[in-house]
Enzyme design. Structure first.
Site, PDB file in Angstrom:
ATOM      1  N   ILE A  23      11.493  -3.453  19.815  1.00  0.00           N
ATOM      2  CA  ILE A  23      11.303  -4.161  18.550  1.00  0.00           C
ATOM      3  C   ILE A  23      10.560  -5.459  18.843  1.00  0.00           C
ATOM      4  CG2 ILE A  23      12.424  -5.224  16.572  1.00  0.00           C
ATOM      5  CD1 ILE A  23      12.660  -2.181  16.648  1.00  0.00           C
ATOM      6  N   GLY A  36       0.815  -1.213   0.000  1.00  0.00           N
ATOM      7  CA  GLY A  36       0.000   0.000   0.000  1.00  0.00           C
ATOM      8  C   GLY A  36       0.846   1.258   0.000  1.00  0.00           C
ATOM      9  N   GLU A  71       7.733   4.028   8.932  1.00  0.00           N
ATOM     10  CA  GLU A  71       7.972   5.306   8.240  1.00  0.00           C
ATOM     11  C   GLU A  71       9.410   5.795   8.382  1.00  0.00           C
ATOM     12  OE1 GLU A  71       5.288   6.074   6.635  1.00  0.00           O
ATOM     13  OE2 GLU A  71       3.935   4.801   7.787  1.00  0.00           O
ATOM     14  N   GLY A  78       7.006   2.198  16.359  1.00  0.00           N
ATOM     15  CA  GLY A  78       6.719   1.938  14.961  1.00  0.00           C
ATOM     16  C   GLY A  78       7.964   2.063  14.103  1.00  0.00           C
ATOM     17  N   VAL A  79       8.053   1.211  13.093  1.00  0.00           N
ATOM     18  CA  VAL A  79       9.240   1.142  12.251  1.00  0.00           C
ATOM     19  C   VAL A  79       8.943   1.563  10.809  1.00  0.00           C
ATOM     20  CG1 VAL A  79      11.056  -0.409  11.387  1.00  0.00           C
ATOM     21  CG2 VAL A  79      10.162  -0.721  13.693  1.00  0.00           C
ATOM     22  N   GLY A 129       1.567  -5.812   4.575  1.00  0.00           N
ATOM     23  CA  GLY A 129       2.894  -6.369   4.395  1.00  0.00           C
ATOM     24  C   GLY A 129       3.828  -6.293   5.580  1.00  0.00           C
ATOM     25  N   GLN A 161      10.844  -4.346   7.118  1.00  0.00           N
ATOM     26  CA  GLN A 161      10.400  -2.962   6.999  1.00  0.00           C
ATOM     27  C   GLN A 161      11.560  -2.028   6.664  1.00  0.00           C
ATOM     28  OE1 GLN A 161       6.892  -1.394   7.774  1.00  0.00           O
ATOM     29  NE2 GLN A 161       7.041  -3.221   6.533  1.00  0.00           N
TER      30      GLN A 161
END
Length: 731
Positions: free
Chosen positions: A622, A232, A698, A695-696, A460, A631
């Protein structure tokens, strides 16, 4: 309660849905087998602005297999409620088939429904649309900008005039398109007044809200199903016109309708990362300490909606700067509306800011890392809050050591390998993880298995797997005993699957629900006279592999299965939620990184090749290193594309995108990505959320383009301030 043992979280586990994907059993939007489905193909406007003066469908309707053609002349009027809760962006939605106006090249002007895809495709080619065309405004440089969004602290202009060192730099970043492997598609079916859509989306709740508003039906009458998404990168963060077209056609035909966008239609049927012009003026002392910066940004938006992203934040908080002024102008054009793309705002801001920092370092003969360290802020100067965590110094240190930064020759064009000029470059990275309300429902069955449900997506990054890990540890179960379900609006609502928020928000709600269930079970055990745990303090009990026992005395305990069966319980159930950090916020929450890269530039041809790249990231805890690596490497690949290849080209005469295909719109391939590596500095951020994650998804693209541009300068002595960096710019 005693801390739960962590057997799954932190482990590099393989994807729980991996077998489904490699065997073809994972169903994507267009692959669902719906009885009675017919096919629809959208006819796109061939002008960039104007009005439709006629639609001739006689040849189409005479073609075998064609069932119907719908356009503005015969389509029913739709509600398009403007409830604030259903709006994604300010402005007026594109109202499909509701009038004769054409607002951009490629706008849907008709849809052909047929018994087969081939009949629909050929029928669409036979539709004759006539127009009264006007010259579209699609050139950012020639259009009139809207009112700017502004920010200021101190007196940047006066300080800049008096600064010992001044720089005035303008950067230009091309429009980029997401190009996920799976093109966008929708199957729609009405059952009376209830609508079900199987859709490629990163936000099932957002699509549900949009369809409810467009067709004026209750929210609970719309069901959106999206169990698997084939990539996406932000393209699925809103409901696009083709989904409305599918639902409209299905209602008119009284049977299910499938719409699948072609690769070409993806370039105007969904959004894009807008083109930016970014002027950055900065002033410093002679030791490189920033005194003032002025940021002036112009970016594309559509004429009917106002798209805005976080392009301003990095310039407000990343470096210690007492005087800052910003103006962010959205320029309305005759284009479809942009949408967030991986690293939104920050990926572009970092190219300008981190390139400028490299230019300043070179001018002052200061090592680029040292310059950044001299400008490290003690707290967030944009709001006065302390950092929740900020391990950027550690990112620099680890990255420089592991990459071999000390081998860099600061003199440009000084290192060669045969005909290749070699350069090393680096850039810092920052991203603001979004933090929105999320809900999850969990159920522990008497047989010792668990089901957890949330309306999130998985495009994903491994949401199925990482959420299963969180639930398994919170419940004290093996991974195989937990079934995490997502991608259905019948499940509790969650935020969009983007903005690096899924692990933080959905994961925290998941943790909350599963913790509640575990505590219910422990409470049941300590109050049950027949339990080996009767009378034990609840805080002394942990659960491992589905068995409750006293910490330090594993022999004293029993299984969930035995406990629930004895107490005639078929299950335990709990709802979990996460509402974000405290209000008002007491800390400033960001993730950080440092990107190092080595490039080779052909001295004769100007071709740029990335030889190796290292990213070091401060992303909190993590959950799964294997998924995090996936990612990180993907983000680096995206950054290589942004830096060297990706560039949407518009013919300003009619607004047509001339490279709307993967032959002419270039993306990185295996030969472009030889040696990529990611390192994650240790450290949870428990101020951010109960899981300690940030979060990873971006942060791993932010800074890549700047690091490559800085390496190209080190290799060639040529400073390129426009993306993508082309051979022509280096010759």
């Amino acid at each position: 309660m005693s801390p739960q043992p962590q057997a799954a979280v932190g482990a590099p586990l393989s994807r729980v849905d991996g077998r489904l994907k490699v065997t073809g059993k994972a169903l994507y939007a267009a692959e669902h087998d719906i009885d009675g489905v017919v096919h629809a193909v959208i006819v796109d406007a061939s002008i960039g602005r104007g009005r439709i003066t006629g639609v001739d469908t006689r040849d189409t309707e005479a073609h075998p297999g064609v069932l119907r053609v719908i356009h503005h002349g015969n389509a029913p009027k739709l509600a398009y409620r403007d409830d604030p809760g259903t709006r994604i962006l300010p402005g007026r939605r594109l109202r499909v088939f509701q009038d004769d106006k054409v607002l951009f090249h490629g706008q849907p002007v008709a849809v052909v429904i047929a018994a087969t895809l081939e009949a629909a495709q050929h029928g669409a080619s036979l539709v004759k649309v006539s127009y009264s065309a006007e010259h579209p405004s699609t050139d950012l440089a020639e259009a009139e900008p809207g009112e700017p969004t502004k920010y200021a602290r101190g007196d940047a202009d006066a300080t800049l005039r008096d600064a010992p060192v001044r720089m005035d730099l303008t950067y230009r970043m091309a429009r980029n398109h997401h190009n996920p492997m799976e093109t966008h598609s929708t199957i729609a079916r009405w059952d009376g007044g209830k609508l079900t859509v199987w859709d490629k989306t990163q936000w099932v709740v957002g699509t549900q809200m949009e369809l409810s508003a467009v067709f004026d039906v209750p929210l609970q009458s719309v069901r959106v199903i999206s169990p698997f998404v084939g990539g996406g990168f932000g393209s699925g963060l809103r409901c696009w016109p083709h989904t409305v077209v599918a639902a409209l056609a299905a209602r008119e035909m009284e049977r299910p309708v499938k719409v699948v966008l072609t690769r070409r239609q993806m370039y105007f049927g969904t959004g894009f990362r807008p083109l930016y012009e970014y002027r950055l003026r900065l002033g410093s002392d002679r030791r490189g300490r920033l005194r003032a910066t002025v940021h002036e940004m112009d970016a594309e938006t559509s004429s009917y909606e106002v798209f805005e992203e976080g392009i301003m934040l990095a310039g407000q908080m990343f470096y210690s700067t007492p005087n800052v002024r910003q103006a962010y102008r959205k320029v309305p054009l005759d284009v479809n509306t942009p949408i967030w793309m991986r690293g939104p705002g920050f990926a572009n801001a970092s190219f300008a800011i981190e390139s400028a920092m490299d230019e300043l370092a070179h001018r002052l003969r200061i090592d680029p890392i040292e310059l950044r360290l001299r400008n490290e802020p003690a707290g967030d100067e944009s709001n006065g809050l302390p950092w929740s965590t900020r391990r950027l110094r550690e990112c620099y240190t680890v990255g420089a050591r592991e990459f071999g930064w000390d081998r860099r020759n600061p003199k440009p064009r000084s290192t060669r390998d045969g005909d290749w000029l070699i350069g090393l470059g680096m850039a810092a990275a920052v991203y603001d993880p979004n933090n929105l309300e999320a809900h999850v429902r969990a159920r522990l069955n008497a047989n010792g298995t668990a089901v957890v449900e949330g309306a999130s997506s998985d495009m994903g990054p491994g949401t199925y797997t990482s959420q299963t890990q969180v639930a398994a540890d919170a419940l004290g179960l093996a991974m195989r005993a937990v079934d995490f379900r997502l991608g259905d609006s019948l499940y509790p609502p969650t935020p969009p699957h983007g903005g690096s928020m899924t692990m933080m928000c959905v994961g925290s709600a998941n943790l909350d629900a599963c913790n509640k269930i575990r505590r219910q079970a422990i409470q049941l055990a300590v109050q049950d006279e027949e339990s080996p745990l009767y009378g034990v303090k609840a805080e002394d009990i942990v659960v491992r592999n589905g068995r409750l026992h006293v910490r330090g005395t594993p022999a004293r305990g029993e299984t969930y299965q035995r406990l629930l069966t004895r107490n005639n319980r078929t299950h335990l159930e709990a709802d979990g939620s996460w509402a974000g950090p405290p209000e008002p916020e007491r800390h400033s929450y960001y993730s950080y990184g440092a990107v190092f890269t080595e490039v080779a530039v052909d001295a004769t041809l100007g071709l740029v090749r990335v030889r190796r790249m290292l990213g070091v990231y401060d992303c909190g805890r993590i959950i799964n290193p294997k998924l995090a690596d996936s990612q990180a490497l993907g983000g680096m690949v995206g950054g290589i594309g942004q830096a060297l290849l990706e560039h949407t080209v518009t013919d300003h005469r009619d607004g047509r995108i001339v490279n709307a295909n993967l032959a002419d719109y270039l993306v990185p391939v295996n030969a472009d990505i030889p040696d990529l590596k990611a390192i994650y500095v240790e450290g949870e951020d428990m101020r951010a959320d109960p899981l300690g994650v940030k979060g990873v998804g971006e942060i791993v693209q932010v800074g890549v383009a700047a690091a490559i541009a800085n390496a190209v300068f080190n290799a060639t002595g040529r400073r390129v301030r426009e993306l993508p960096i082309t051979a022509e710019a280096l010759l």
